[in-house]
Design a protein around this motif. Structure first.
Motif, PDB file in Angstrom:
ATOM      1  N   ILE A 192      48.720  48.396  40.623  1.00 36.29           N
ATOM      2  CA  ILE A 192      47.647  48.121  39.663  1.00 36.29           C
ATOM      3  C   ILE A 192      46.496  49.093  39.849  1.00 36.29           C
ATOM      4  O   ILE A 192      45.823  49.111  40.889  1.00 36.29           O
ATOM      5  N   ASP A 193      46.263  49.892  38.830  1.00 33.95           N
ATOM      6  CA  ASP A 193      45.141  50.823  38.806  1.00 33.95           C
ATOM      7  C   ASP A 193      43.936  50.113  38.193  1.00 33.95           C
ATOM      8  O   ASP A 193      44.053  49.481  37.137  1.00 33.95           O
ATOM      9  N   THR A 194      42.794  50.200  38.837  1.00 33.19           N
ATOM     10  CA  THR A 194      41.584  49.553  38.328  1.00 33.19           C
ATOM     11  C   THR A 194      40.540  50.609  37.988  1.00 33.19           C
ATOM     12  O   THR A 194      40.607  51.741  38.465  1.00 33.19           O
ATOM     13  N   ALA A 195      39.580  50.215  37.176  1.00 37.37           N
ATOM     14  CA  ALA A 195      38.525  51.148  36.786  1.00 37.37           C
ATOM     15  C   ALA A 195      37.692  51.518  38.002  1.00 37.37           C
ATOM     16  O   ALA A 195      37.433  50.681  38.874  1.00 37.37           O
ATOM     17  N   GLY A 196      37.290  52.771  38.062  1.00 37.49           N
ATOM     18  CA  GLY A 196      36.411  53.213  39.135  1.00 37.49           C
ATOM     19  C   GLY A 196      35.102  52.448  39.075  1.00 37.49           C
ATOM     20  O   GLY A 196      34.471  52.361  38.025  1.00 37.49           O
ATOM     21  N   ARG A 197      34.719  51.877  40.190  1.00 39.56           N
ATOM     22  CA  ARG A 197      33.492  51.080  40.237  1.00 39.56           C
ATOM     23  C   ARG A 197      32.533  51.691  41.237  1.00 39.56           C
ATOM     24  O   ARG A 197      32.881  51.873  42.402  1.00 39.56           O
ATOM     25  N   PHE A 198      31.340  51.998  40.792  1.00 36.10           N
ATOM     26  CA  PHE A 198      30.333  52.416  41.754  1.00 36.10           C
ATOM     27  C   PHE A 198      30.010  51.206  42.611  1.00 36.10           C
ATOM     28  O   PHE A 198      29.735  50.122  42.102  1.00 36.10           O
ATOM     29  N   HIS A 199      30.058  51.401  43.922  1.00 36.36           N
ATOM     30  CA  HIS A 199      29.920  50.268  44.825  1.00 36.36           C
ATOM     31  C   HIS A 199      28.536  49.620  44.771  1.00 36.36           C
ATOM     32  O   HIS A 199      28.319  48.560  45.333  1.00 36.36           O
ATOM     33  N   THR A 200      27.597  50.267  44.080  1.00 35.83           N
ATOM     34  CA  THR A 200      26.255  49.698  43.957  1.00 35.83           C
ATOM     35  C   THR A 200      26.130  48.792  42.733  1.00 35.83           C
ATOM     36  O   THR A 200      25.128  48.118  42.562  1.00 35.83           O
ATOM     37  N   ARG A 201      27.173  48.766  41.885  1.00 35.32           N
ATOM     38  CA  ARG A 201      27.128  47.959  40.661  1.00 35.32           C
ATOM     39  C   ARG A 201      27.824  46.621  40.915  1.00 35.32           C
ATOM     40  O   ARG A 201      29.036  46.497  40.772  1.00 35.32           O
ATOM     41  N   ARG A 202      27.056  45.629  41.306  1.00 32.29           N
ATOM     42  CA  ARG A 202      27.631  44.354  41.718  1.00 32.29           C
ATOM     43  C   ARG A 202      28.378  43.652  40.578  1.00 32.29           C
ATOM     44  O   ARG A 202      29.389  42.996  40.793  1.00 32.29           O
ATOM     45  N   GLY A 203      27.861  43.756  39.335  1.00 33.65           N
ATOM     46  CA  GLY A 203      28.527  43.101  38.216  1.00 33.65           C
ATOM     47  C   GLY A 203      29.934  43.616  37.998  1.00 33.65           C
ATOM     48  O   GLY A 203      30.869  42.846  37.769  1.00 33.65           O
ATOM     49  N   LEU A 204      30.091  44.931  38.092  1.00 36.57           N
ATOM     50  CA  LEU A 204      31.408  45.531  37.920  1.00 36.57           C
ATOM     51  C   LEU A 204      32.329  45.168  39.084  1.00 36.57           C
ATOM     52  O   LEU A 204      33.540  45.020  38.913  1.00 36.57           O
ATOM     53  N   MET A 205      31.756  45.029  40.266  1.00 36.47           N
ATOM     54  CA  MET A 205      32.554  44.636  41.418  1.00 36.47           C
ATOM     55  C   MET A 205      33.112  43.230  41.240  1.00 36.47           C
ATOM     56  O   MET A 205      34.221  42.921  41.677  1.00 36.47           O
ATOM     57  N   GLU A 206      32.353  42.365  40.581  1.00 34.94           N
ATOM     58  CA  GLU A 206      32.820  41.000  40.341  1.00 34.94           C
ATOM     59  C   GLU A 206      34.059  40.995  39.454  1.00 34.94           C
ATOM     60  O   GLU A 206      34.941  40.142  39.596  1.00 34.94           O
ATOM     61  N   GLU A 207      34.139  41.971  38.550  1.00 33.72           N
ATOM     62  CA  GLU A 207      35.315  42.083  37.695  1.00 33.72           C
ATOM     63  C   GLU A 207      36.556  42.405  38.519  1.00 33.72           C
ATOM     64  O   GLU A 207      37.649  41.909  38.251  1.00 33.72           O
TER      65      GLU A 207
END
Length: 301
Positions: A192-207
């Motif tokens: 499973i490939d996931t979207a690159g997430r900047f580790h400082t973006r907590r909302g995207l990390m929740e996804e």
């Protein structure tokens, strides 16, 4: 590696003249700085330097030469090896063990933008294909322009199947549908490939956490760029705290002239680096032995 060259110059300075008590604090700072300059996480750099200075303080300060040099090397090497993840994962044994219990083996890949995550997945898919397994590459990156096309291109080039549902879909639902397909059509591994997430973006990390809950991966791998400098260990730390993972792939290792990133991510995460990227070709990936790597670094001194 620059880290070896930097430490060699410092060792040359220490071992060619007598030491006195006032020198030790200076060498503590200098040793720490040399490591940090080569992408070693500050905590690890400082503790390693402190262990060396402590060892030096226990001997006669006027002593110098090859004995002192060997003491420094031995102390620093032992400290590093006792503070990084030296456990070993045989990837194919991991896959085989998982498949003996259930099918498919599910692996989720996470990391920030631009680390070479999708390329790394294609490299893993090729490894599995050569082992006579049927891998399925899944695009759960439904937002980044070109993500679907990129994964499709890589999958076609290595000759494996891929799954995508276009853009704008819930990434977790894409992963869920891919797993349903894999069970129905007999795929043995789902990558499973996931979207690159900047580790400082907590909302995207929740996804990402949602994708992980839905797909229940057997193994989660963080992909880190060895050229990212000190940001590499920040990524390793934040992704561990917010998502959790089991192993690391260190990309662009062949282009990393400093050499500290491998030590840093291993120290921060306490997870093994299972593979390193050694080029752009799909076969340019190899198993990583961090003990051998540390030995090699100090052998150059």
């Amino acid at each position: 590696m620059n880290i070896s060259l930097s430490l060699k110059s410092l060792l040359d300075s220490i071992s060619t003249k007598p030491l006195n008590e006032s020198d030790l604090e200076k060498y503590l700072e200098e040793f720490t700085l040399k490591l940090v300059e080569n992408d070693v996480a500050y905590e690890l750099a400082r503790s390693t330097a402190s262990s060396v200075v402590k060892a030096l303080s226990k001997i006669r300060v006027s002593r110098f030469g090859s004995d002192l040099r060997e003491l420094v090397i031995k102390t620093a090497k032992e400290h590093l090896l006792s503070n990084i993840a030296t456990c070993d994962i045989d990837y194919m044994n991991l896959v085989a063990s998982s498949l003996s219990e259930k099918i498919p083996f599910v692996q989720m890949f996470i990391g920030v933008n631009g680390t070479g995550k999708t390329t790394s997945i294609a490299k893993i898919a090729l490894i599995l294909k050569k082992a006579n397994l049927r891998p399925l590459m899944v695009c759960a990156d439904t937002f980044r322009a070109g993500a679907v096309e990129q994964l499709k291109l890589h999958a076609e080039k290595v000759g494996v199947s891929y799954f995508e549902k276009g853009y704008g879909r819930d990434p977790a639902s894409v992963a869920f549908d891919a797993l349903e397909l894999s069970r129905r059509d007999g795929y043995q591994a789902v990558l499973i490939d996931t979207a690159g997430r900047f580790h400082t973006r907590r909302g995207l990390m929740e996804e990402l956490s949602k994708i992980k809950r839905v797909s229940s991966p057997d193994h989660t791998t963080l992909v880190v760029d060895a050229m990212a400098g000190n940001d590499s260990w920040e990524q390793a730390k934040t992704f561990m705290e917010l998502i959790g993972y089991d192993s690391i792939i260190l990309t662009k290792f062949d282009a990393d002239v400093k050499g500290g990133a491998a030590l840093s991510v291993s120290y921060i995460s306490k997870k093994p680096i299972i593979f390193i990227g050694t080029g752009q070709g799909y076969g340019d990936i190899r198993k990583f032995d961090i003990r051998a790597y540390v030995e090699e670094l100090f052998a150059r001194l």
